[in-house]
Enzyme design. Structure first.
Site, mmCIF file in Angstrom:
data_model
loop_
_atom_site.group_PDB
_atom_site.id
_atom_site.type_symbol
_atom_site.label_atom_id
_atom_site.label_comp_id
_atom_site.label_asym_id
_atom_site.label_seq_id
_atom_site.Cartn_x
_atom_site.Cartn_y
_atom_site.Cartn_z
ATOM 1 C CB VAL A 103 5.612 -12.730 0.650
ATOM 2 C CG1 VAL A 103 5.568 -11.649 1.724
ATOM 3 C CG2 VAL A 103 4.989 -14.010 1.176
ATOM 4 C CB CYS A 104 6.741 -8.304 -0.348
ATOM 5 S SG CYS A 104 7.268 -6.577 -0.243
ATOM 6 C CB THR A 105 8.091 -6.638 -4.782
ATOM 7 O OG1 THR A 105 9.259 -6.945 -4.005
ATOM 8 C CG2 THR A 105 7.569 -5.267 -4.403
ATOM 9 N N GLY A 152 0.605 -12.294 -0.784
ATOM 10 C CA GLY A 152 0.567 -11.473 0.410
ATOM 11 C C GLY A 152 1.082 -10.080 0.095
ATOM 12 C CB ALA A 153 0.071 -6.762 1.260
#
Length: 236
Positions: A103-105, A152-153
């Site tokens: 997720v994310c970075t 996921g962004a």
């Protein structure tokens, strides 16, 4: 009591963004037959980037075989890019996972571990381009699936991401039931949640405010890319 049929691990680390972890954890914990593992080097409390402390329940050494590994993001991700112990653990545990996720970075950490070379992936919009430095194919999308990699962004996409993972593991009916249980029916008060919808002046202001931090992240990504290139040269 029946034994859990799925083991899902979420990496803890100092300076993570707690919603990157707790959003997916809330979804996964509602899937029957699932055992969640919160993993870090020690069992000491881990402080998130906003001060909330979370307790690990297993260590790198004691972590069981997992069906799914999930790497969240957050400012502490920068240090993980140079953390050989953590990257080695991620490589080792991922080898037997059905799904390798982020997720994310957190996707940059997967990339630094050499696990996204040639894979489509996403990330927080502010650092999406950095995935290419690690051999990944950046995709501007809320959730991206490429073979057994699911990413996921930014931050809030963790819930969308986790519902997608549940659908993969247990079917869409299970995912929809969890979505309904959580009353996950977002109606944001503003249309400013992505660069595609935010007013241009707001987007520019946020870019300027975060520029020095994003550059720190880029330097960590470049170092990781150099190590991956060196390792490739040594094995070729």
């Amino acid at each position: 009591m029946s034994q859990p049929t799925l083991h899902i691990g979420l990496l803890l680390f100092p300076g993570l963004t707690q919603l990157d972890l707790t959003g997916p954890a809330e979804v996964f914990a509602r899937l029957p037959g699932t055992c969640l593992h919160l993993i870090w080097k020690t069992l000491d409390p881990v402080a998130s980037d906003r001060g909330l402390s979370i307790l690990p329940d297993t260590t790198f050494q004691d972590c069981p075989r997992l069906d799914v590994i999930c790497i969240p993001g957050g400012p502490g991700q920068i240090d993980l890019m140079d953390d050989a112990t953590t990257l080695d653990f991620i490589r080792r545990i991922s080898a037997d996972c059905r799904l390798v996720t982020s997720v994310c970075t957190g996707s940059l950490v997967l990339g630094a571990a050499g696990l996204l070379d040639g894979y489509r992936a996403t990330c927080h919009w502010s650092s999406l381009d950095q995935l290419a430095l690690l051999g990944a194919l950046p995709v501007e999308q809320r959730v991206v699936r490429d073979r057994n990699r699911i990413s996921g962004a930014g931050v809030t996409s963790g819930i969308d991401f986790a519902l997608s993972v549940v659908a993969e593991l247990a079917g869409e009916d299970s995912a929809q039931a969890i979505q309904l249980q959580m009353e996950y029916d977002p109606q944001p008060p503003f249309t400013a949640g992505s660069p595609r919808s935010a007013p241009p002046a707001l987007l520019e202001r946020v870019r300027v405010q975060s520029a020095s931090f994003i550059e720190r992240r880029r330097q960590a990504t470049l170092r990781a890319a150099q190590r991956l290139s060196l390792a490739s040269d040594l094995t070729s």
